[in-house]
Design a protein around this motif. Sequence first.
Motif: not given
Length: 345
Positions: A291-305
């Motif tokens: 959930p942190l990935a969408e809260i930080v700024w800017p939202p994170l590009t990431t791997i969804r596992q």
Amino acid sequence: MAMLERPARPVTHRPTIRDVSRLAGVSFKTVSRVINDQPYVSAEKRERVKAVMAEIGFQPSQAARALAGRRSHQIALICDNPNPWYVYEVQAGVRERCGRDKVRMIAQPYDRSSPALLGDIVALIDQAHPDGLVLAPPACDDRQVIEELERRAIPFVRLQPGARIDHVPATSIDNEQAAFDMTAYLIGLGHARIGFVTGERSYAASSQRLAGYLRALAEAGIAVDLDYIRQGEFDFASGKAAADALLDLPAPPSAIFAASDDMAAGVLVAAHRRGIAVPAMLSVAGFDDAPLAEIVWPPLTTIRQPVRHLAAAAADLLLTPGGARERRLDYELVVRESTAAPPAA
């Protein structure tokens, strides 16, 4: 059925099997057979015992059932991780799958650096008599734990293990390929100086993700610069410390890929404090899609596992023996606002 007669001496303590025996007018052994769903009990006595158990609120001891040679209808989850979200998702996945079979989950946290890990697991087995165990990282790769469980012939499933053991069930994603894909994505944006923050050493996923990063650089013809690889611990503080070291280099990276979202959040803070705009001056990528990935700024590009699904699949392998030995689940590269093409030279 006739109403049960009220006992001359009501049960004022926690009901026991002896209370059931006395009130139902049957032997202790008969009650035990009913509890363990064994034969050689008449239908009339079986119903009488069940009625007494319901009336006085008697709950059979799971440990007692196990000692009687029956299933305890509970499994143990051995889990440790510096990320509370990860631990919650693993517990939720195992618990949800257990609920379908009315099996209880025992969650046993532990200190991965403690020399008492094996003793703690043995004590749990001796006290709770679980029907099996789900081993999350890094316990899933602890050779002493694996050997002890095999010696005792206790079923277990490994969640996201490192080395493969053919006869032991496991669930995982392809961590190496996922890290390769993220690194290749950054290279495709035009980045050649890509920093990498590794995870905690005792987790197999850390070395797997590092291997994916290195393979992507090699296939793109980019020389590996060891200064661009920094040790992390899967937490915010280590991500920030690694980013500070990377950004202090004479030729700092134009992109930093951290092996967890918590560490990537630390990278973002380090960049913001230096006045480095993300992604205009520095791209940042993570791993997990917490959930942190969408809260930080800017939202994170990431791997969804799919952590919860991985844990549920592990519990399913444990509860449905005889099927597949391994389940490999899909991951997803999620592109958000933290990555872009590098600034023009």
